[in-house]
Design a protein around this motif. Structure first.
Motif: not given
Length: 264
Positions: A130-132, A176-179, A203-205
């Motif tokens: 996931k990317v934001a 699992e998230t890149l911000i 469990n953080r981005p």
């Protein structure tokens, strides 16, 4: 003060025309120099809403009550002269001096931005599930362009325009998230990242900030900074961000194609 204007503009841009929050934000933005003279009942009457609607609006954008919001506007002054200033500005040759200023800033960007950092960021974009990306005003338009460009490489990137929604997204994101945070000076993000943001330690981005502010080095939630240099002034952005966005989109596209050819 400028951060307050950004928040109000973000509200104006994200609310349907005619809603209470749209009318309130539009009225305040139209009366920045006088709004500190209003009490809550006067503002409610001017916006054709109830006092309770004003109170809800204030809490929605991060203030305890109307008095706290109103206090932000006591020091409002005309920022036009400061906003449009840039090194080398010549009134008799605005076109040439303005474009020259943009070119000089792009030359600074070329010398200061590290290609390896953008290459690694591209690898991360391809690796994370996931990317934001978030920004505000000029930088948010760059984010929207990046969102479109990444679709070419099969990457569906999330973004949010309202600060409260950006905050909620970051807090709900997992490892699992890149911000990506696009922030020229970092100031409009300090309020949320330093004071309001609450993230899990386990469990953080992964959060990466792209900024020209080399002094903004300490934040427990930002994992990586991508710095570039610029001359302060009106010629500084969004051109640098647009160039960075373009390089990043190209890197993602090239790396994805290279990986696919390697697998064949």
């Amino acid at each position: 003060m400028f951060n307050m204007v950004i928040i109000l503009l973000a509200t104006l841009n994200s609310e349907p025309v005619g809603t209470n929050d749209y009318r309130i934000s539009r009225f305040i933005l139209s009366n920045l120099k006088e709004i500190h003279q209003y009490n809550i009942s006067q503002l409610a009457k001017a916006c054709f809403v109830s006092n309770s609607s004003i109170s809800r609006f204030c809490r929605k954008i991060g203030f305890r009550d109307f008095n706290e919001l109103k206090h932000q506007f006591f020091q409002w002054t005309d920022i036009g002269r400061e906003k449009f200033a840039y090194q080398g500005c010549r009134e008799e040759a605005l076109k040439d001096s303005y474009i020259d200023g943009i070119i000089e800033n792009l030359q600074l960007l070329k010398k200061s931005i590290q290609a390896q950092e953008l290459q690694q960021l591209a690898r991360d974009i391809l690796t994370f599930s996931k990317v934001a990306a978030f920004g505000s005003l000029h930088s948010q338009s760059v984010v929207l362009n990046l969102q479109t460009d990444l679709l070419t490489s099969g990457i569906v990137m999330d973004t949010r325009t309202r600060f409260q929604e950006q905050l909620e997204y970051i807090e709900e994101a997992d490892s699992e998230t890149l911000i990506l945070l696009f922030s020229r000076g970092g100031s409009h993000l300090k309020r949320f990242l330093i004071h309001d943001l609450q993230l899990s330690q386990s469990n953080r981005p992964k959060i990466v900030m792209i900024t020209a502010n080399r002094g903004f080095r300490t934040n427990k939630y930002i994992d990586q900074f991508v710095y570039y240099d610029e001359q302060e002034g009106f010629t500084a952005y969004p051109y640098a961000f647009e160039a960075i966005k373009g390089i990043l989109a190209l890197e993602v596209y090239m790396q994805k194609n290279k990986n696919e050819k390697h697998l064949k």
